[in-house]
Design a protein around this motif. Structure first.
Motif, PDB file in Angstrom:
ATOM      1  N   ALA A 180     -77.311 -12.331  55.262  1.00  0.00           N
ATOM      2  CA  ALA A 180     -77.109 -13.892  55.446  1.00  0.00           C
ATOM      3  C   ALA A 180     -77.136 -14.286  56.715  1.00  0.00           C
ATOM      4  O   ALA A 180     -77.671 -15.177  57.164  1.00  0.00           O
ATOM      5  CB  ALA A 180     -76.270 -14.339  54.414  1.00  0.00           C
ATOM      6  N   ALA A 216     -79.106 -16.383  59.408  1.00  0.00           N
ATOM      7  CA  ALA A 216     -78.695 -17.518  59.915  1.00  0.00           C
ATOM      8  C   ALA A 216     -78.873 -17.495  61.190  1.00  0.00           C
ATOM      9  O   ALA A 216     -79.470 -18.621  62.077  1.00  0.00           O
ATOM     10  CB  ALA A 216     -77.321 -17.844  59.583  1.00  0.00           C
ATOM     11  N   VAL A 231     -80.504 -11.068  48.374  1.00  0.00           N
ATOM     12  CA  VAL A 231     -79.690 -12.147  48.493  1.00  0.00           C
ATOM     13  C   VAL A 231     -80.160 -13.369  47.882  1.00  0.00           C
ATOM     14  O   VAL A 231     -81.178 -13.677  48.166  1.00  0.00           O
ATOM     15  CB  VAL A 231     -79.750 -12.633  50.232  1.00  0.00           C
ATOM     16  CG1 VAL A 231     -78.524 -13.642  50.342  1.00  0.00           C
ATOM     17  CG2 VAL A 231     -79.214 -11.428  51.095  1.00  0.00           C
ATOM     18  N   VAL A 291     -74.516 -24.137  57.387  1.00  0.00           N
ATOM     19  CA  VAL A 291     -75.749 -23.494  56.909  1.00  0.00           C
ATOM     20  C   VAL A 291     -75.334 -22.047  56.732  1.00  0.00           C
ATOM     21  O   VAL A 291     -75.788 -21.519  55.543  1.00  0.00           O
ATOM     22  CB  VAL A 291     -77.094 -23.583  57.751  1.00  0.00           C
ATOM     23  CG1 VAL A 291     -78.082 -22.726  57.238  1.00  0.00           C
ATOM     24  CG2 VAL A 291     -77.458 -25.219  57.559  1.00  0.00           C
ATOM     25  N   ALA A 292     -74.964 -21.356  57.897  1.00  0.00           N
ATOM     26  CA  ALA A 292     -74.490 -20.048  57.778  1.00  0.00           C
ATOM     27  C   ALA A 292     -73.532 -19.551  56.808  1.00  0.00           C
ATOM     28  O   ALA A 292     -73.704 -18.700  56.165  1.00  0.00           O
ATOM     29  CB  ALA A 292     -74.143 -19.579  59.097  1.00  0.00           C
ATOM     30  N   LEU A 296     -75.257 -19.700  53.577  1.00  0.00           N
ATOM     31  CA  LEU A 296     -76.125 -18.564  53.266  1.00  0.00           C
ATOM     32  C   LEU A 296     -75.205 -17.538  52.898  1.00  0.00           C
ATOM     33  O   LEU A 296     -75.408 -16.515  51.957  1.00  0.00           O
ATOM     34  CB  LEU A 296     -76.855 -18.004  54.462  1.00  0.00           C
ATOM     35  CG  LEU A 296     -78.055 -18.777  54.738  1.00  0.00           C
ATOM     36  CD1 LEU A 296     -78.664 -18.631  56.026  1.00  0.00           C
ATOM     37  CD2 LEU A 296     -79.316 -18.595  53.835  1.00  0.00           C
ATOM     38  N   ALA A 297     -74.114 -17.330  53.422  1.00  0.00           N
ATOM     39  CA  ALA A 297     -73.189 -16.271  53.030  1.00  0.00           C
ATOM     40  C   ALA A 297     -72.687 -16.434  51.805  1.00  0.00           C
ATOM     41  O   ALA A 297     -72.534 -15.182  51.027  1.00  0.00           O
ATOM     42  CB  ALA A 297     -71.876 -16.187  54.091  1.00  0.00           C
ATOM     43  N   LEU A 316     -74.371 -17.731  49.304  1.00  0.00           N
ATOM     44  CA  LEU A 316     -75.229 -17.563  48.545  1.00  0.00           C
ATOM     45  C   LEU A 316     -75.416 -15.831  48.352  1.00  0.00           C
ATOM     46  O   LEU A 316     -75.562 -15.265  47.320  1.00  0.00           O
ATOM     47  CB  LEU A 316     -76.726 -17.901  49.052  1.00  0.00           C
ATOM     48  CG  LEU A 316     -77.033 -19.230  48.751  1.00  0.00           C
ATOM     49  CD1 LEU A 316     -78.341 -19.408  49.581  1.00  0.00           C
ATOM     50  CD2 LEU A 316     -77.256 -19.620  47.347  1.00  0.00           C
ATOM     51  N   ALA A 317     -75.041 -15.170  49.311  1.00  0.00           N
ATOM     52  CA  ALA A 317     -74.905 -13.541  49.606  1.00  0.00           C
ATOM     53  C   ALA A 317     -74.074 -13.080  48.455  1.00  0.00           C
ATOM     54  O   ALA A 317     -74.152 -12.216  47.793  1.00  0.00           O
ATOM     55  CB  ALA A 317     -75.107 -13.109  50.890  1.00  0.00           C
ATOM     56  N   LEU A 318     -72.880 -13.925  48.699  1.00  0.00           N
ATOM     57  CA  LEU A 318     -71.955 -13.265  47.578  1.00  0.00           C
ATOM     58  C   LEU A 318     -72.054 -13.423  46.109  1.00  0.00           C
ATOM     59  O   LEU A 318     -71.232 -13.070  45.538  1.00  0.00           O
ATOM     60  CB  LEU A 318     -70.576 -13.881  48.015  1.00  0.00           C
ATOM     61  CG  LEU A 318     -69.906 -13.485  49.281  1.00  0.00           C
ATOM     62  CD1 LEU A 318     -68.770 -14.264  49.899  1.00  0.00           C
ATOM     63  CD2 LEU A 318     -69.356 -12.129  49.297  1.00  0.00           C
TER      64      LEU A 318
END
Lengths: 497, 489, 516, 106
Positions: A216, A220, A275, C506-507, C510-511, C513-515
């Motif tokens: 992720a 990004a 993901v 945003v990052a 995303l992270a 979401l990844a979790l």
């Protein structure tokens, strides 16, 4: 090992050597070194594409170490296409630059450094396209970033420096984020080779969420580098403050290179759904980029800002492929072919458009769009270039933009996600709105005064040629689709070490 | 290779015109005329072969399994013939009209490109190829609409694009959806959708997307808004493009859509043709009534065009062989009739600076030949026998009865009466006393006069020869027959 | 010559039972009117007048001789449309308006006729005209076709509420052409009745409705006519009234096959009689004005009485025969309504007589006339009068035998006389009690309702097409109120801290979401 | 708590501090330094990672990554410093969000 198999390495080494040579060579020679290298590079890129079409994808083990310890270069179809795009546009930019940076002009900013930086950027772009290693992507990204920042700030005036600094900080932020991501990924999988990672990740296992967070963060970082809304904040100023050939290269190539890395990581390395929500989020941001970038382009009054925002909008199209990942092979080949087609055709058209815009700006002595009335009469070739490039931006036939839009729309509808098709259609309409707003000014009378053509303007046929190539690029779609199918992105020709 | 010539020849003419620039007008004019003559010759050869059953096909690979294809079927050739023949005549007129105008290279270049695109639309083998040419046509028309560069022209151009490109987008989505559903669907008389008929909802939606896309150029109300405004273009543009090539591309698309993509049977069993017919019928009446009130000559003609185009749309949407043939024949006939009128309007504007009915007094005495030609075309348009308009209207009316839609017949005859209503006042206005400061009987430049006389004469000739092989009526009857199971009506 | 449409036939002309009488009538009327026009029109005006007259005449002859649908339609149009030029010949504002109204109604009529013909051709599968009247009742669209044809005829013959059209055209057209219009043009309506209306077979309601329409027109037009004050206008309303009677005949034949035969004869006879008599009246009015001598005027007035009496249906005139045939036809229908109409027919004659009295009163008033060859004009008129007197009697056919043979019974003579006597009596009363006597001013203007509608329509059309100002240079000065906020939003966003923080968010998203 | 985890948490903390500096500090030099601090945080994590192998033998790859990362960071820092210096010389400003006094058109 045959010479053909060495092509990936040659494609990195040749511009690197040229970069060093231009640094040593004097003012009289550097441009010819660069020009020669551009020609050689184009030939190598054509050879690479031909060989990929002929024998399929292959891996090149740098230094003979081999993955996972060493770094492998992967010569597959999409990579060959991007290398070819970089070569063709790069050649055009090089030719244009020879006229743009006068040899005898003592005030020509960055004289000399341009060629070195430009060749260095070419090196790193080729590397970025060919690498098959997640960490090597980081290195190439930074090399591209450093040379791009240098080129963007080349004019050395306050505006260029400010834009360059912002660009640099964006690069730093992206670099650190990517590095953190890679670190997490490696800590979870102890592997950096993308092809191997795909297998490892698909099997699942311990540290899965760590790998997912790592991916992720990498994504990004690449989103920032590719200037996807809302991470587009550095692009308009950097692309518009740069000298014209640099603007062309930045807009046409650099964001495409980083996008290609993203494509590799999201489609080639990460199994679909690994993901959760990532792909849909990317698609949503793409759609937002299409709308927001187009609206901003519609409102700009400075020609280069206008072109830059059009890039922001066009980048959005490239992200529509991600939410479709996981669909059947035929649908994915349509979608992937579509985005590759779009990347290529946009690269051609945008470089032509930036060159024409820069020439118009120089001849009218202003970057104010509203003071370029009557250009259709006084600068017909440049206006025609803007118009033809505009057709590509709108995605109207027979441009490659049409082909990509059609393939993406078809793929979206096939997967039942018709809303992406609506976004594509809306984007085309907004593109028409911003392009024709500019063309209407150029077609209106009475004409504003403009300066006589100088050396750079004598090359006004060059951007027209690029725009024309983009205009008929849909006929290259069969080739692009064929290249798209060769390699791990579609998993049909996966190349594992 | 020959099949590509109707597209390539005008394109080559356009390219050379752009390259010549403003430098050598005589060479440019000659070159354009030669290209036009060559195109006409090519088309004639293709027509003769097509009548003999020989259909030429050309295809360039475009996307995965989609080609950019053209073929010389009779339906397409009819449109193509009309476009190229009238291109040649209009060129002569335009050379006279534009003699002292600026930016001639741009004008003639895009003019030829439009014809190339129109020929492409005519000959395209499948909906995607048709879309490609259709959009090129949109784009190449824009510079002609805004040719003068005035605020009015730019506003009209903006409006044109808003409508045309929105329509184009709908068409693109329709095409994409169709491709996702059925794969490549080359036009086949009687329908190309065998095997997917069960997806009724999707097919209905696709039909309306495509019909809306074509409907913009076909100026089906309420999608007609761009047409009256686009009349700010120079007269030859209004003549050829807004009476022939551009608007006919729209109705031609609808003809292909119903007859050769969906097939009349499927289109009417889905209920979509009926909806289209209702819109077309309403357009005919409403546009005719609006035309009654226009003082501006070109606007009156524009609304008349809106109504007449819907004649064609309605004819196809009735899904009967006679009506479809009438529609196709009317496509040709209307082109000749309407171009006469636009030529006349151009002559009046250029020679006498008369643009409105209220300024037309004395015009008939000043230009008797021009106005006489106009009168012929006007009566032909209103469907007075034995002129061309009557022949196609007769077919359309017969087709309405054949389809069991007597209401459509009433719409047609009412529209004929309304056509008299908006045409006759023009003639009356021209016959009112008035002075134009020049001796009576002095016409405009011969290069503008003769084309008018020729196209007006065609309105008579096409009507009188309507029963003979090779006439648009006979041609249309032959061309649409396969779509209805091969029965020649 | 190959036909101009579907290849199913050709332009064909031919003679049959129906076409012969009409061809004869039209030929005579167009010829004599043409002669009269040539004699009375100044040389300078002749080319312009004949440019319209000749095509119209050709159309008139052709429509009688046409034996296929398209020829019929073509000639119908060819006769009707150029007549516009005859009506507007004087170029006065009134004549222009009359021309416009005429043209509008004609065009509408053409449209209706075309619709009917298309239906007929497609549903019968033939373009042959003579067969239609027997076939219509059996067609799927019989009702629609009949309605369309009736509407066409209504426009042609000036059925209420359109009766004004005839008075308008007669009033403003020069005399010669006006006679042609009066003698021939309206009779095309009668021809259409014979060609295109079903000969029996329709439901009975059709016959009743059409007969009532005809009778209403006969009375209504008479009332309107009496209230106008131009001799030609009176004649126009009289024509409308008379054609109302013909419509009754046509109606009588719609449902019943027996009545259809009788109706057929009645229509032919009536058309023949009325065409000649009305043309003679139009010309006569003009001849009287032209004659200067007192004696000549008296003789002319006396001669003018002949066609007038014929119209009223006085014994021994052509009108008598015609009316007798008409009554026969109506009688044959049967039923309450037809009985009522039968009674009404006699009373309609009262109206006709009143119109003729009004006509004479107006003719006697001196008017301005164009100078011209009075003797030649009188000669042409005399020829026409002779035909009026004899034609009906001499026509060798069987359908008027019954009428002729019963012409001399006492009862029929009385039936023919009393309406005239009533009208005369009323007229005498009016002459005494109305101020200004029988030369009262007009209450109705020519064209009545139509003229009013036309005025409204031209006002509506004149409001059209006002130029609207174009927003100049909108492309340069973007006045859009959205532009500034949107640009401002982007400028604000572009500040480093905000934009970069957004990216970090945003990052993080995303992270997250990844979790999972 | 393992050594690796201490390093990882510490690295993340340092990374966050650097990020804050890069985002929020207005002075260009502060931003450059912030980016360097971010890098240091990641390097800490990577170095600890090299030790975390099943067989206890140090993994050379993370160390190679750190070395490369340091080189890249040095290059970026150098570029950032030179731009900052030039910008300050030209405009007298040390903050990118302030508009420079004269922004010429080209």
């Amino acid at each position: 090992m045959s010479l053909g198999a060495q092509l990936p390495a040659l494609l990195v080494l040749a511009p690197l050597a040229a970069s060093a040579l231009t640094f040593i060579a004097g003012r009289n020679v550097d441009r010819y070194v660069a020009l020669g290298c551009a020609v050689v590079n184009t030939a190598l890129a054509v050879a690479l594409a031909a060989r990929v079409l002929d024998v399929g994808a292959w891996r090149y083990e740098v230094g003979g170490w081999g993955a996972p310890l060493g770094i492998d270069l992967v010569a597959d179809g999409p990579a060959a296409l991007f290398v070819l795009l970089v070569a063709v546009v790069g050649l055009a930019v090089t030719v244009f630059a020879t006229a743009y940076f006068h040899r005898d002009d003592p005030n020509a900013y960055g004289n000399g450094h341009f060629w070195t930086l430009w060749m260095f950027m070419w090196t790193s772009l080729n590397g970025l396209c060919l690498t098959g290693d997640a960490f090597n992507v980081y290195v190439c990204l930074e090399l591209v970033g450093i040379s791009a920042v240098g080129l963007a700030a080349l004019k050395g005036d306050a505006r260029a420096l400010r834009a360059g600094a912002r660009y640099l900080f964006a690069n730093m932020l992206a670099a650190m984020t990517y590095l953190l991501g890679v670190a997490l990924l490696y800590s979870a999988t102890a592997n950096l080779d993308m092809a191997m990672l795909r297998v490892v990740l698909a099997e699942g296992g311990p540290g899965e969420s760590g790998a997912a967070v790592g991916i992720a963060l990498m994504v990004a970082a690449l989103v920032l580098k590719t200037a996807l809304v809302p991470a587009h904040f550095w692009l308009p100023s950097a692309h518009s403050a740069a000298p014209t050939p640099v603007s062309a290269a930045l807009s046409a190539l650099v964001v495409k290179g980083t996008y290609f890395a993203l494509l590799r990581i999201v489609l080639g390395m990460t199994p679909p759904g690994f993901v959760p929500g990532l792909n849909v989020l990317l698609g949503v941001l793409g759609a937002v980029a299409i709308i927001w970038g187009s609206i901003q382009a519609l409102l700009q009054t400075r020609i280069k800002q206008f072109v830059a925002y059009s890039t922001v909008a066009q980048i959005g199209y490239l992200f529509i492929v991600f939410p479709l990942a996981g669909a059947g092979a035929d649908v994915m080949s349509l979608a992937l072919g579509g985005v590759l087609l779009h990347a290529a055709t946009h690269g051609l058209a945008k470089s032509g458009l930036f060159m024409a815009a820069g020439s118009l700006m120089d001849r009218f002595g202003t970057d104010d769009l509203n003071r370029m009335r009557g250009a259709a009469r006084t600068a017909p070739v440049l206006t025609m270039t803007v118009a033809l490039a505009g057709v590509t931006m709108m995605g109207l036939p027979p441009s490659g933009g049409f082909g990509s839009k059609f393939q993406l729309a078809t793929a979206s509808i096939s997967t039942g996600q018709w809303w992406w098709a609506v976004a594509l259609g809306l984007g085309g309409l907004l593109a028409a709105a911003y392009m024709f707003r500019v063309l209407a000014i150029m077609l209106s009378g009475p004409a504003d005064a403009l300066a006589p053509a100088d050396a750079a303007i004598r090359l006004e046929w060059l951007p027209l040629g690029l725009a024309l190539a983009a205009l008929f690029f849909v006929f290259a779609a069969p080739l692009v689709n064929e290249l798209a199918a060769i390699g791990p992105l579609l998993a049909s020709g996966a190349v594992t070490p | 290779m020959m099949i590509w010539l109707p597209v390539l020849l005008p394109a080559i003419a356009a390219l050379s015109t752009f390259l010549l620039g403003e430098r050598r007008p005589r060479a440019r004019n000659t070159l354009n005329l030669i290209a036009a003559a060559a195109s006409v010759g090519t088309v004639v050869v293709l027509v003769i072969r097509a009548y003999g059953g020989e259909v030429a096909v050309g295809a360039i690979p475009m996307m995965s399994d989609l080609d950019l294809g053209v073929h010389s079927d009779l339906t397409g050739l009819l449109f193509s013939t009309v476009a190229t023949v009238l291109w040649m005549i209009t060129l002569v007129y335009a050379i006279g009209y534009m003699e002292h105008a600026a930016d001639q290279a741009r004008f003639f270049g895009f003019f030829a490109l439009c014809i190339a695109a129109a020929n492409g639309v005519a000959l395209a083998t499948d909906p995607v190829s048709l879309f490609v040419f259709y959009e090129i046509l949109t784009l190449t028309t824009y510079p002609l609409v805004v040719h003068s560069g005035t605020p009015e022209a730019l506003a009209a151009g903006r409006k044109y694009l808003l409508y045309a490109l929105t329509g184009g987008t709908l068409l693109l989505l329709g095409n994409a959806w169709l491709y996702a559903l059925a794969g490549p669907t080359p036009f086949t008389p009687g329908g190309a959708l065998a095997g997917v008929e069960t997806h009724t909802t999707a097919l209905r939606a696709i039909f309306f997307l495509m019909a809306a896309g074509f409907g913009v150029k076909a100026a089906i109300m309420p999608l007609h808004g761009w047409l009256p405004g686009a009349m700010v273009a120079p007269a030859p543009v209004s003549s050829l493009l807004h009476a022939v090539a551009v608007v006919k591309a729209g109705v031609f698309g609808i003809i292909r859509l119903i007859n050769e993509l969906y097939g009349p049977a499927l289109a009417s069993s889905l209920g979509v043709a009926q909806v289209l017919a209702a819109f077309a019928a309403a357009s005919i009446i409403v546009a005719s009534v609006i035309a009654l009130r226009q003082d501006d000559l070109k606007k009156r003609l524009a609304y008349s065009t809106v109504a007449q185009l819907s004649y064609i749309t309605l004819g196809v949407a009735l899904c009967s062989p006679l009506a479809a043939a009438g529609a196709l024949a009317h496509l040709a006939h209307h082109a000749f009739m309407k171009i006469t009128m636009f030529f006349t309007a151009g002559s009046l504007a250029e020679t006498l600076h008369v643009k409105k009915l209220s300024e037309m007094g004395g015009v008939a005495r000043r230009m008797p030949v021009t106005m006489g030609s106009f009168a012929v075309a006007a009566f032909a348009l209103a469907g007075i026998p034995p002129l061309a308009g009557f022949a196609s209207k007769w077919l359309l009316g017969s087709g309405s009865v054949e389809a069991g839609a007597s209401w459509a017949l009433i719409v047609y005859v009412a529209a004929g009466a309304l056509a008299m209503g908006y045409m006759v006042p023009i003639l009356l206005a021209a016959m009112r006393p008035g002075d134009h400061g020049a001796p009576e009987g002095v016409e405009s430049d011969p290069r503008m006069l003769w084309p008018i006389v020729i196209v007006a004469a065609m309105s008579i000739v096409l009507g009188l020869t309507a029963g003979l092989p090779g006439s648009p009526v006979h041609w249309a009857l032959t061309a649409v027959a396969p779509a209805f199971g091969g029965v020649t009506p | 010559m190959t036909s101009a449409f579907t290849g199913t036939g050709a332009f064909t002309f031919g003679l049959d039972e129906t076409s012969i009488p009409f061809l004869a009538l039209f030929a005579v009327v167009w010829l004599l009117s043409g002669l009269y026009t040539a004699i009375t029109t100044p040389a300078a005006d002749r080319p312009r007048l004949f440019a319209y007259y000749v095509p119209s005449a050709v159309g008139g002859i052709g429509v009688a001789a046409a034996s296929d649908a398209v020829s019929f339609y073509l000639c119908f149009a060819l006769m009707a449309l150029p007549a516009w030029g005859l009506i507007t010949h004087t170029r006065s504002a009134e004549s222009r308006r009359a021309g416009a109204i005429y043209l509008t109604l004609t065009v509408v009529g053409e449209a209706l006729l075309l619709a009917a013909l298309v239906l007929l051709v497609v549903e019968t599968g033939t373009t042959s005209l003579p067969g239609y009247r027997d076939a219509i009742a059996g067609l799927p669209s019989a009702a629609l076709i009949t309605t369309l044809v009736l509407a066409t005829i209504a426009l042609k013959i000036g059925m209420l509420p359109l009766s004004g059209i005839l008075s308008l055209t007669y009033t403003y057209t020069p005399t010669g052409p006006a006679a042609a219009l009066a003698g021939a043009s309206t009779k095309v309506g009668a021809l259409a009745m014979l060609r295109l209306l079903p000969a029996g077979g329709m439901p009975p309601g059709w016959a009743d409705a059409v007969m009532v329409l005809g009778l209403t027109t006969a009375f209504g037009a008479a009332v309107l006519g009496v209230l106008t004050d131009h001799p030609r206008a009176v004649l126009g309303y009289s024509s409308a009234s008379q054609m109302g009677l013909v419509l009754i005949a046509a109606g009588a034949g719609l449902s019943d096959t027996n009545a259809a035969t009788l109706a057929y004869g009645a229509v032919v006879t009536y058309a023949l009689h009325h065409g000649l008599a009305k043309a003679a009246l139009v010309l006569g009015d003009d001849v009287v004005q032209r004659l200067s001598g007192r004696r000549a005027r008296s003789v002319a007035l006396a001669a003018l009485a002949l066609p007038a009496l014929a119209l009223v249906g006085a014994p021994l005139t052509s009108g008598f025969v015609a009316k007798y045939a008409l009554k026969d036809a109506v009688h044959a229908v049967g039923g309450d309504i037809s009985a009522a109409v039968y009674v009404g027919l006699s009373w309609a004659a009262v109206g006709t007589a009143a119109l003729m009295l009004r006509f004479f009163a107006l003719t006697l008033q001196p008017r301005e006339t164009t100078p011209g060859n009075a003797r030649g004009a009188a000669l042409v008129w005399g020829l026409l009068l002779m035909l009026v007197a004899t034609a009906t009697w001499m026509w060798p056919s069987d359908w008027n035998q019954h009428a002729i043979s019963s012409a001399f019974s006492l009862s029929s003579l009385w039936a023919a006389l009393w309406p005239g006597l009533i009208a005369l009596g009323v007229w005498g009363v009016i002459a005494r009690i109305v101020p200004g006597g029988t030369r009262y001013r007009a209450v109705v203007e020519p064209g009545d309702l139509l003229t009013m509608v036309a005025r409204g329509a031209s006002r509506w059309a004149a409001r059209a097409d006002r130029p609207r100002p174009v927003a100049a240079g909108r492309s340069e000065a973007r006045s859009s109120s959205l532009a500034e906020p949107l640009l401002g939003a982007e400028r604000g966003y572009l500040r480093w801290t905000i934009a970069a923080t957004t990216f970090v968010l945003v990052a993080l998203a995303l992270a997250w979401l990844a979790l999972g | 708590m393992s050594t690796y985890l201490i390093y990882a948490v510490g690295g993340a903390l340092i990374f966050s501090i650097g990020t804050y500096a890069l985002l929020a500090q207005r002075h260009i030099m502060h931003k450059v330094i912030g980016a360097n601090i971010m890098g240091s945080g990641i390097f800490m994590v990577l170095i600890a990672l090299g030790k975390r192998t099943p067989d206890g033998v140090t993994d050379p790859v993370p160390q190679a990554m750190v070395l490369t990362g340091i080189v890249v960071t040095v290059a970026l820092t150098a570029l950032g410093l030179s731009i900052a210096k030039r910008y300050y010389t030209l405009t007298g400003l040390d903050d990118l969000d302030q508009d420079p006094p004269a922004c010429d058109g080209r």
